[in-house]
Write an enzyme that holds these catalytic residues in place. Structure first.
Site, PDB file in Angstrom:
ATOM      1  N   ARG A   9      43.356 -18.189  -3.302  1.00 55.70           N
ATOM      2  CA  ARG A   9      44.010 -19.423  -3.743  1.00 55.70           C
ATOM      3  C   ARG A   9      43.110 -20.202  -4.682  1.00 55.70           C
ATOM      4  NH1 ARG A   9      47.735 -22.630  -0.335  1.00 55.70           N
ATOM      5  NH2 ARG A   9      48.806 -21.146   0.995  1.00 55.70           N
ATOM      6  N   TYR A  85      49.553 -10.958   1.298  1.00 54.08           N
ATOM      7  CA  TYR A  85      48.825 -12.024   1.986  1.00 54.08           C
ATOM      8  C   TYR A  85      49.120 -12.036   3.486  1.00 54.08           C
ATOM      9  CZ  TYR A  85      46.929 -16.549   3.193  1.00 54.08           C
ATOM     10  OH  TYR A  85      46.205 -17.540   3.805  1.00 54.08           O
ATOM     11  N   ARG A 309      49.483 -19.958   8.748  1.00 54.78           N
ATOM     12  CA  ARG A 309      50.080 -18.610   8.780  1.00 54.78           C
ATOM     13  C   ARG A 309      51.250 -18.500   9.765  1.00 54.78           C
ATOM     14  NH1 ARG A 309      44.221 -15.560   9.107  1.00 54.78           N
ATOM     15  NH2 ARG A 309      43.309 -16.770   7.433  1.00 54.78           N
ATOM     16  N   LEU A 374      32.467 -23.619  10.097  1.00 52.91           N
ATOM     17  CA  LEU A 374      31.887 -24.784   9.435  1.00 52.91           C
ATOM     18  C   LEU A 374      32.058 -26.051  10.245  1.00 52.91           C
ATOM     19  CD1 LEU A 374      32.985 -23.982   5.782  1.00 52.91           C
ATOM     20  CD2 LEU A 374      30.792 -23.541   6.872  1.00 52.91           C
ATOM     21  N   VAL A 375      33.064 -26.064  11.155  1.00 48.98           N
ATOM     22  CA  VAL A 375      33.299 -27.260  11.968  1.00 48.98           C
ATOM     23  C   VAL A 375      32.033 -27.606  12.758  1.00 48.98           C
ATOM     24  CG1 VAL A 375      34.599 -28.097  13.976  1.00 48.98           C
ATOM     25  CG2 VAL A 375      35.799 -26.978  12.096  1.00 48.98           C
ATOM     26  N   ALA A 376      31.372 -26.580  13.305  1.00 45.73           N
ATOM     27  CA  ALA A 376      30.157 -26.807  14.093  1.00 45.73           C
ATOM     28  C   ALA A 376      29.097 -27.511  13.236  1.00 45.73           C
ATOM     29  CB  ALA A 376      29.625 -25.473  14.596  1.00 45.73           C
ATOM     30  N   ASP A 496      11.112  19.431 -12.686  1.00 46.17           N
ATOM     31  CA  ASP A 496      11.221  19.556 -11.229  1.00 46.17           C
ATOM     32  C   ASP A 496      12.433  20.463 -10.953  1.00 46.17           C
ATOM     33  OD1 ASP A 496      11.305  18.826  -8.406  1.00 46.17           O
ATOM     34  OD2 ASP A 496      13.013  17.578  -8.975  1.00 46.17           O
ATOM     35  N   TYR A 497      12.500  21.056  -9.774  1.00 47.24           N
ATOM     36  CA  TYR A 497      13.636  21.953  -9.518  1.00 47.24           C
ATOM     37  C   TYR A 497      14.763  21.253  -8.736  1.00 47.24           C
ATOM     38  CZ  TYR A 497      16.463  25.977  -8.523  1.00 47.24           C
ATOM     39  OH  TYR A 497      17.544  26.821  -8.450  1.00 47.24           O
ATOM     40  N   ASP A 675      13.490  13.943 -10.019  1.00 52.49           N
ATOM     41  CA  ASP A 675      14.442  13.037  -9.349  1.00 52.49           C
ATOM     42  C   ASP A 675      13.842  12.296  -8.163  1.00 52.49           C
ATOM     43  OD1 ASP A 675      14.323  15.470  -7.708  1.00 52.49           O
ATOM     44  OD2 ASP A 675      15.796  14.386  -6.515  1.00 52.49           O
TER      45      ASP A 675
HETATM   46  C1  GDG Z   1      36.747 -18.924   6.968  1.00 48.68           C
HETATM   47  C2  GDG Z   1      36.106 -18.158   8.118  1.00 48.68           C
HETATM   48  C3  GDG Z   1      33.980 -19.386   7.689  1.00 48.68           C
HETATM   49  C4  GDG Z   1      40.052 -28.257   9.626  1.00 48.68           C
HETATM   50  N1  GDG Z   1      40.933 -29.162  10.045  1.00 48.68           N
HETATM   51  C5  GDG Z   1      40.930 -30.180   9.181  1.00 48.68           C
HETATM   52  C6  GDG Z   1      39.997 -29.896   8.198  1.00 48.68           C
HETATM   53  N2  GDG Z   1      39.463 -28.691   8.489  1.00 48.68           N
HETATM   54  C7  GDG Z   1      38.399 -28.044   7.740  1.00 48.68           C
HETATM   55  C8  GDG Z   1      37.091 -28.115   8.479  1.00 48.68           C
HETATM   56  C9  GDG Z   1      36.329 -26.949   7.896  1.00 48.68           C
HETATM   57  C10 GDG Z   1      37.437 -25.957   7.551  1.00 48.68           C
HETATM   58  O1  GDG Z   1      38.662 -26.652   7.586  1.00 48.68           O
HETATM   59  C11 GDG Z   1      37.510 -24.819   8.551  1.00 48.68           C
HETATM   60  O2  GDG Z   1      36.470 -23.970   8.313  1.00 48.68           O
HETATM   61  P1  GDG Z   1      36.000 -22.872   9.342  1.00 48.68           P
HETATM   62  O3  GDG Z   1      34.704 -22.324   8.914  1.00 48.68           O
HETATM   63  O4  GDG Z   1      35.894 -23.458  10.683  1.00 48.68           O
HETATM   64  O5  GDG Z   1      37.146 -21.754   9.411  1.00 48.68           O
HETATM   65  P2  GDG Z   1      38.150 -20.900   8.442  1.00 48.68           P
HETATM   66  O6  GDG Z   1      39.143 -21.751   7.772  1.00 48.68           O
HETATM   67  O7  GDG Z   1      38.730 -19.853   9.302  1.00 48.68           O
HETATM   68  O8  GDG Z   1      37.251 -20.221   7.310  1.00 48.68           O
HETATM   69  C12 GDG Z   1      35.003 -18.991   8.739  1.00 48.68           C
HETATM   70  C13 GDG Z   1      34.647 -20.005   6.486  1.00 48.68           C
HETATM   71  O9  GDG Z   1      35.688 -19.173   5.989  1.00 48.68           O
HETATM   72  C14 GDG Z   1      33.660 -20.240   5.363  1.00 48.68           C
HETATM   73  O10 GDG Z   1      33.059 -19.059   4.956  1.00 48.68           O
HETATM   74  O11 GDG Z   1      33.098 -20.320   8.260  1.00 48.68           O
HETATM   75  O12 GDG Z   1      34.383 -18.266   9.766  1.00 48.68           O
HETATM   76  O13 GDG Z   1      37.086 -17.821   9.097  1.00 48.68           O
HETATM   77  O14 GDG Z   1      35.666 -27.318   6.734  1.00 48.68           O
HETATM   78  O15 GDG Z   1      36.529 -29.355   8.238  1.00 48.68           O
HETATM   79  N3  GDG Z   1      39.748 -30.727   7.173  1.00 48.68           N
HETATM   80  C15 GDG Z   1      40.437 -31.890   7.123  1.00 48.68           C
HETATM   81  N4  GDG Z   1      41.364 -32.206   8.044  1.00 48.68           N
HETATM   82  C16 GDG Z   1      41.632 -31.382   9.065  1.00 48.68           C
HETATM   83  O16 GDG Z   1      42.487 -31.691   9.888  1.00 48.68           O
HETATM   84  N5  GDG Z   1      40.183 -32.739   6.127  1.00 48.68           N
END
Ligand code: GDG
Length: 750
Positions: A9, A85, A309, A374-376, A496-497, A675
């Protein structure tokens, strides 16, 4: 320099509104990271614009608008979108890569659409890029694209980042199209993953499925290498960390805090996806409530679940089960003033999400599998000096870096329950210390650093490939070499062979010379100006048997023997191999199926070309370790060659034989072809003006490169033909003379 980011996208979405289109920009992590890339880049983006339309004028309209922002749309039909997709990407690859084997669907129509759409992307990119541009492909929807692009533009710089897990070979091998997918990725110069585990899995899958041979993090594909690495993606730390200082975020913080009152807030944020472990999290929370009535009315689990999805069957089913489970927990435990699970099935604006992260006492991030998560990292970034505990699944890529989180196995309900308790009871000081240590990591490993690291390493790999391309013998190089060859008065041709004159065979004894090779060597050696020397590691009996009839010289067993003017000489005494040494080698032959030991007069060789790639490499390393002390005592050298380990006297090498040859005669044209790493000794021994040709991967020590063993013969034939004018005249005069003699003999006899 132009940098093209290719993703399924575009970071903007077109939506039809009345009789026009509006474009909303979504600043995802990747987009921000790339925006911050330092360097002289003109950035472009290629991807699906978020809308399907068949009308040509609508497409033109959308294209015009987007191209003003350097966004280039790839339009997909409804059917393509569904099969590529929702189909192959999200019903085949996604479940497989996340270890949901049972959810994986194999349909021909999915695979066809996947190929078709990757080819569509390829066409659009080819329309835009120049042969030296940089194209960075993102993620699993476009795994065929690197190779498709490579075919169109051999010199294009291509990078690929895989955002989701790469499963172990045992799972990946299930995919019917595993070979095509792997070949697709190996079209890139550089392929990267979030963690070293995914990288390791990719390497082993490529080695086993395609029978390619990685040397650490690189594999040679023809005349180029593909580098692989682990680069964990981060977040825009500044954006999240500074958020609570923004007025609108602070307002949201106060609003949210007043809503929860004194309740402890446990937060989870995910897209609706079975890989995110939402149900397992609910089981853990239910178990916590069941066993800890003292927390009833005091703790709330707020679950933000973003719809995603929903056309894919497994997702709709999951949604129903989540609804039921939440209903069951709330039905059982809710009171008039407390609902244990606060379920929010929609997305939130950034300010509100940041506010929730800020006030949450616990972030409960428990995916069953997650590329990174990334949430973590966002939760950690938003925190200031306020406490908070991250409970994190060890199945998330983020767990590799965030070891100060409470790590749990999400399949273990009891562990989730215990982690919630431990987090609720953790002293504030400990919470802060852990948080600070994690902030130190997340603030350094940002998305900007990730993008910069990717580009730096990609540039290194691309430069190496460029250098290799420049070493490859071009038609101009060939003309120059031929010119020097023809003008020379005395030529030394060192060949070389195995791997150079003959292809590797499963059994070394099968690599006998072809009639074409014999003919070419014969023609080269017939020229009185040439001294042709076969400089090989092979034993002298085999060389004599295969090539002894030719008027060529030999250096056998890495210079331990040589044949000159038809006579064999031996440089060293026959080795008496000690029983200890032989027993170590025999032990390794027994422990490594399909490996074997070759006993030569002056060397011992353990061959493992046919052994399993992983086991062979492991045993080779173990064998070298086992041999070191015994070889040191016996003054023997251990040489690691192409799928062989050779033990020999250090006195003679392929280089020592060259030195001897150069002492006896003055040559004004020297050609050396080989080689293997052992041929570097030969390349180093000849003067810098020599034509040194490395077959396979280019070598620092050789001036030129021919990518494949099959290139050797045509190269030598061109040299042999260079003299064909003179030679054929000579030959034809000889022929005419003998016919005349025959004629007269016949007349006399009559
Ligand atoms: C793929 C991989 C990898 C979620 N809810 C809201 C919101 N979000 C944002 C979060 C975060 C993102 O969406 C989710 O990212 P994740 O990493 O947790 O997961 P995937 O979408 O599955 O992403 C994953 C990533 O690619 C990057 O390589 O980490 O493992 O599966 O940024 O903040 N944002 C807002 N409102 C929401 O309600 N604004």
């Amino acid at each position: 320099m132009k940098l093209y980011i290719i993703s399924n996208r575009l970071p903007v979405k077109a939506t039809a509104k009345e009789d026009t289109f509006i474009f909303s920009r979504s600043e995802g992590g990747v987009a921000t990271g790339l925006d911050s890339l330092q360097g002289d880049y003109e950035k472009h983006w290629v991807g699906w614009p978020g809308i399907c339309t068949d009308k040509e004028e609508e497409k033109q309209h959308i294209r015009r608008q987007l191209e003003e922002m350097n966004f280039h749309p790839v339009f997909l039909s409804d059917g393509q979108y569904r099969n590529y997709y929702e189909g192959y990407s999200n019903s085949t690859l996604w479940p497989l890569c996340h270890y949901f084997f049972a959810y994986t669907q194999y349909k021909k129509s999915f695979w066809q659409a996947y190929q078709e759409v990757n080819a569509l992307f390829c066409r659009e990119i080819c329309r835009l890029v120049g042969p030296n541009d940089w194209v960075w492909v993102q993620d699993y929807q476009l795994m065929l694209l690197p190779e498709m692009l490579r075919r169109e533009f051999p010199g294009l710089h291509i990078g690929y980042f895989h955002h989701i897990p790469f499963p172990s070979y045992e799972l990946f091998r299930i995919l019917p199209e595993r070979a095509e997918i792997l070949k697709g990725l190996l079209g890139a110069d550089f392929v990267a993953f979030h963690t070293h585990d995914y990288m390791r899995h990719f390497i082993s899958a490529a080695e086993r499925v395609l029978h390619v041979d990685f040397s650490l993090d690189e594999v040679r594909m023809g005349n180029r290498i593909v580098r692989v690495d682990a680069l964990p993606m981060g977040v825009n730390y500044e954006l999240y960390h500074n958020a609570p200082r923004q007025k609108n975020v602070w307002d949201a913080i106060e609003r949210t805090r007043s809503l929860y009152g004194k309740h402890k807030l446990i937060l989870s944020v995910d897209r609706l996806d079975y890989s995110k472990g939402i149900l397992h999290r609910l089981y853990g929370f239910a178990s916590f409530l069941e066993h800890h009535p003292e927390y009833h009315g005091k703790v709330t689990l707020t679950m933000v679940i973003v719809p995603s999805r929903d056309h894919v069957g497994s997702y709709a089913e999951l949604k129903t089960r989540i609804d039921e489970e939440i209903g069951s927990i709330n039905g059982r435990y809710s009171t008039m003033d407390w609902t244990p699970v606060c379920y929010l099935y929609h997305g939130f604006p950034f300010e509100e999400l940041a506010a929730m992260y800020f006030i949450a006492d616990i972030a409960l991030v428990t995916p069953l599998r997650d590329g990174m998560n990334l949430v973590a990292k966002e939760y950690i970034a938003v925190k200031q000096d306020n406490p908070g505990v991250l409970v994190l699944s060890e199945m998330a890529g983020a767990a590799v870096e965030l070891t100060d989180a409470l790590l749990v196995n999400p399949n273990d309900t009891e562990q989730i329950e215990n982690a919630i308790c431990r987090a609720l009871e953790m002293p504030v000081e400990e919470q802060k210390e852990r948080m600070h240590r994690m902030q130190a990591i997340v603030s350094v490993q940002t998305v900007n650093k990730w993008a910069a690291d990717f580009v730096n390493e990609w540039q290194e790999a691309a430069l190496k490939n460029k250098a290799m391309r420049l070493k490859k013998i071009s038609p101009q190089h060939m003309e120059e070499i031929k010119r020097r060859y023809l003008h020379a008065r005395k030529r030394l041709i060192l060949l070389d062979y195995d791997g150079t004159l003959a292809a590797f065979r499963k059994k070394p004894e099968d690599a006998s010379p072809t009639p074409q090779l014999l003919d070419t060597l014969q023609r080269l050696a017939a020229d009185p100006l040439n001294h042709v020397v076969i400089n090989s590691g092979r034993d002298h009996f085999t060389l004599e048997k295969w090539l002894g009839a030719l008027p060529v010289s030999f250096a056998a067993e890495h210079g331990a023997f040589y044949k000159e003017n038809g006579v064999w000489h031996k440089n060293i005494h026959t080795q008496e191999w000690s029983p200890g040494l032989l027993s170590i080698l025999r032990l390794f032959v027994n422990r490594t199926p399909r490996s074997h030991l070759e006993i030569k007069e002056t060397a011992l060789v353990w061959h493992y070309r046919e052994a399993d790639a992983w086991l062979g490499a492991l045993r080779a390393q173990q064998l070298v370790n086992a041999l070191i002390s015994i070889c040191l005592k016996q003054h023997l050298q251990i040489m690691q060659g192409n799928k062989v380990i050779e033990i020999k006297s250090p006195e003679y090498t392929k280089g020592s034989e060259v030195n001897r040859l150069l002492l006896t005669t003055r040559y004004d044209f020297i050609l050396a072809m080989g080689d293997d790493t052992t041929d570097d000794d030969m390349f180093k021994a000849v003067p810098p003006t020599a034509v040194t040709v490395k077959i396979g991967t280019a070598s620092e020590s050789a001036r030129y490169n021919l990518p494949a063993q099959t290139d050797t013969l045509p190269f030598l034939q061109q040299l042999a033909n260079g003299n064909s004018g003179k030679a054929s005249l000579k030959n034809s005069l000889k022929g005419q003379l003998s016919s005349a003699v025959d004629f007269f003999k016949r007349i006399i006899n009559q």
